[in-house]
Design a protein around this motif. Structure first.
Motif, PDB file in Angstrom:
ATOM      1  N   GLY A   1       0.819  -1.220   0.000  1.00 45.35           N
ATOM      2  CA  GLY A   1       0.000   0.000   0.000  1.00 45.35           C
ATOM      3  C   GLY A   1       0.847   1.262   0.000  1.00 45.35           C
ATOM      4  N   SER A   2       2.010   1.196   0.643  1.00 46.41           N
ATOM      5  CA  SER A   2       2.864   2.383   0.720  1.00 46.41           C
ATOM      6  C   SER A   2       3.588   2.636  -0.598  1.00 46.41           C
ATOM      7  CB  SER A   2       3.887   2.229   1.853  1.00 46.41           C
ATOM      8  OG  SER A   2       4.900   1.301   1.491  1.00 46.41           O
ATOM      9  N   ARG A   3       3.544   1.649  -1.517  1.00 46.48           N
ATOM     10  CA  ARG A   3       4.233   1.802  -2.807  1.00 46.48           C
ATOM     11  C   ARG A   3       3.307   2.343  -3.901  1.00 46.48           C
ATOM     12  NH1 ARG A   3       8.684  -2.095  -3.566  1.00 46.48           N
ATOM     13  NH2 ARG A   3       7.530  -3.020  -5.285  1.00 46.48           N
ATOM     14  N   LEU A   4       2.144   2.860  -3.505  1.00 45.16           N
ATOM     15  CA  LEU A   4       1.230   3.499  -4.456  1.00 45.16           C
ATOM     16  C   LEU A   4       2.024   4.495  -5.302  1.00 45.16           C
ATOM     17  CD1 LEU A   4      -1.942   3.686  -4.928  1.00 45.16           C
ATOM     18  CD2 LEU A   4      -1.809   5.820  -3.631  1.00 45.16           C
ATOM     19  N   ALA A   5       1.715   4.569  -6.608  1.00 47.71           N
ATOM     20  CA  ALA A   5       2.470   5.452  -7.494  1.00 47.71           C
ATOM     21  C   ALA A   5       1.507   6.170  -8.441  1.00 47.71           C
ATOM     22  CB  ALA A   5       3.487   4.626  -8.284  1.00 47.71           C
ATOM     23  N   PRO A   6       1.930   7.314  -8.996  1.00 51.25           N
ATOM     24  CA  PRO A   6       1.018   8.086  -9.866  1.00 51.25           C
ATOM     25  C   PRO A   6       0.433   7.254 -11.005  1.00 51.25           C
ATOM     26  CG  PRO A   6       3.006   9.353  -9.409  1.00 51.25           C
ATOM     27  CD  PRO A   6       3.225   8.000  -8.809  1.00 51.25           C
ATOM     28  N   GLU A   7       1.241   6.326 -11.547  1.00 45.65           N
ATOM     29  CA  GLU A   7       0.734   5.556 -12.695  1.00 45.65           C
ATOM     30  C   GLU A   7      -0.340   4.534 -12.316  1.00 45.65           C
ATOM     31  OE1 GLU A   7       3.842   6.037 -11.843  1.00 45.65           O
ATOM     32  OE2 GLU A   7       4.964   4.168 -11.614  1.00 45.65           O
ATOM     33  N   ASP A   8      -0.575   4.352 -11.013  1.00 47.17           N
ATOM     34  CA  ASP A   8      -1.662   3.459 -10.578  1.00 47.17           C
ATOM     35  C   ASP A   8      -3.037   4.088 -10.811  1.00 47.17           C
ATOM     36  OD1 ASP A   8       0.124   1.547  -9.642  1.00 47.17           O
ATOM     37  OD2 ASP A   8       0.149   2.340  -7.597  1.00 47.17           O
ATOM     38  N   ILE A   9      -3.073   5.397 -10.980  1.00 42.97           N
ATOM     39  CA  ILE A   9      -4.372   6.090 -11.080  1.00 42.97           C
ATOM     40  C   ILE A   9      -4.876   6.055 -12.525  1.00 42.97           C
ATOM     41  CG2 ILE A   9      -5.625   8.215 -10.580  1.00 42.97           C
ATOM     42  CD1 ILE A   9      -3.265   9.014  -8.735  1.00 42.97           C
ATOM     43  N   PRO A  10      -5.999   5.381 -12.774  1.00 44.90           N
ATOM     44  CA  PRO A  10      -6.461   5.217 -14.154  1.00 44.90           C
ATOM     45  C   PRO A  10      -6.890   6.550 -14.787  1.00 44.90           C
ATOM     46  CG  PRO A  10      -7.704   3.791 -12.635  1.00 44.90           C
ATOM     47  CD  PRO A  10      -6.896   4.747 -11.806  1.00 44.90           C
ATOM     48  N   PRO A  11      -6.723   6.652 -16.117  1.00 37.89           N
ATOM     49  CA  PRO A  11      -7.167   7.858 -16.810  1.00 37.89           C
ATOM     50  C   PRO A  11      -8.677   8.050 -16.625  1.00 37.89           C
ATOM     51  CG  PRO A  11      -6.000   6.359 -18.320  1.00 37.89           C
ATOM     52  CD  PRO A  11      -6.166   5.640 -17.027  1.00 37.89           C
ATOM     53  N   GLY A  12      -9.100   9.269 -16.414  1.00 41.59           N
ATOM     54  CA  GLY A  12     -10.532   9.570 -16.316  1.00 41.59           C
ATOM     55  C   GLY A  12     -11.138   9.315 -14.944  1.00 41.59           C
ATOM     56  N   TRP A  13     -10.465   8.513 -14.143  1.00 41.70           N
ATOM     57  CA  TRP A  13     -11.026   8.088 -12.846  1.00 41.70           C
ATOM     58  C   TRP A  13     -11.351   9.296 -11.959  1.00 41.70           C
ATOM     59  CZ3 TRP A  13      -8.685   7.554  -7.734  1.00 41.70           C
ATOM     60  CH2 TRP A  13      -9.360   6.679  -6.882  1.00 41.70           C
TER      61      TRP A  13
END
Ligand code: ATP
Length: 314
Positions: free
Chosen positions: A110-122
């Motif tokens: 969970g602490s390794r969340l990164a910007p690219e994890d966020i889907p487009p449009g979400w």
């Protein structure tokens, strides 16, 4: 399409079922918990379509996290990280009314969340993004993800709600203060308790801190006051509301339920005082049971709590 999106770390939660030190605890119960998913579940119970995003490990606890949040009707986006375990949180009931929390989350998935994890449009398609200061203190990549989420929301006109949620186990106050202040200044609605607001603007009182946040572009500061209720600081006025009286078993998670109540009212177009009544009811209900989110109420539960006392429910 979810109206609210939120992201952060959710961990497996192991709690002692009896009062006393974990040193001697024999029986443990397994569940899950994480500030943002607690808010997501709270919102869902109040009828709001909501999506939660967080990394989990490739392990049974990660599956548990995803399953439980999904089972509550929340849309779950959880990239599986093969290189790190799902984080863990232990809850000890030190006395009948006091709880201590121990975290095992350093280096967790969970602490390794990164910007690219966020889907487009979400984020762009949602009405509101809810985030918390916890994410900013988890790791550099999680802080970047949080920052990217806020930038994207701001660019798309998505309302930004930020709960300061300072955790001293993640960073010293002096280090966290400026980071959390920067995030708070980018939000439309900021939640925090007096200690957390003091961290943003050392030496300033809450009214002063609220004025500074407004000067940075925010609209309201919502102060959580535990068993003293809550207050909202806006440019034109301060609105206060008392807490409800309940037999508190475990107050951990009250703040998250409170936030869910407030945000659901905001989305419904309730007045500030109506939002506070709902939020205080959610916070109070959340204190009545041992889990972090399990006691989060539905609108019917709230109506019952706020209704005439003593009437049996048939
Ligand atoms: P946490 O991070 O542990 O959830 P917090 O500091 O964010 O806590 P609190 O101020 O403790 O938040 O609680 C949030 C809200 O929950 C309060 O504003 C109040 O409405 C409600 N609440 C908390 N404790 C009690 C209590 N003992 N009795 C009734 N209501 C409570």
């Amino acid at each position: 399409r979810p109206r609210v999106v939120t992201l952060g770390e959710t961990m497996a939660l192991v709690r002692a079922t009896e009062i006393g030190s974990l040193r001697h605890a024999g029986a443990l119960a397994l569940g899950i918990g994480g500030a943002e998913s607690n808010v997501a579940i709270g919102l869902r119970r109040l009828g709001v379509d909501v999506s939660w995003l967080g990394r989990v490990g490739d392990d049974p606890l990660g599956e548990r996290v995803a399953r439980e949040i999904r089972a509550e009707g929340v849309d779950v986006r959880c990239p599986v990280d093969a290189d790190a375990p799902t984080g863990l949180m232990l809850k000890e009931r030190t006395t009948a009314s006091a709880t201590a929390v121990l975290y095992y989350r350093a280096g967790s998935a969970g602490s390794r969340l990164a910007p690219e994890d966020i889907p487009p449009g979400w984020i762009e398609e949602a009405s509101l993004l809810h985030v918390s200061g916890i994410t900013a203190l988890l790791s550099d990549s999680a802080r970047s993800a949080l920052s990217a989420a806020i930038d994207r929301a701001a660019a798309a006109g998505t309302t930004i709600a930020f709960d300061v949620n300072f955790r001293s186990s993640l960073a010293p106050a002096g280090e966290a203060g400026p980071v959390l202040r920067d995030l708070a200044e980018r939000a439309d609605v900021v939640f925090g308790n007096a200690e957390e607001i003091g961290l943003l603007h050392p030496g300033a009182d809450v009214e002063d801190a609220a004025a500074r946040l407004r000067a940075a572009g925010g609209s309201e500061l919502v102060l959580k006051r535990g068993s003293d209720g809550a207050a909202v600081f806006r440019a034109d006025r301060v609105v206060e509301a008392p807490a409800l009286r309940v037999d508190a078993v475990d107050t951990v998670g009250a703040g998250d339920a409170f936030v869910a109540g407030y945000l659901s009212g905001l989305l419904e177009g309730l007045s500030v005082s109506e939002r506070l009544v709902r939020a205080n009811a959610c916070g109070a209900m959340a204190c009545t049971g041992p889990g972090d989110w399990e006691s989060s109420p539905t609108l019917r539960d709230i109506a019952r709590l706020l209704g005439p006392e003593g009437d049996p429910v048939r």
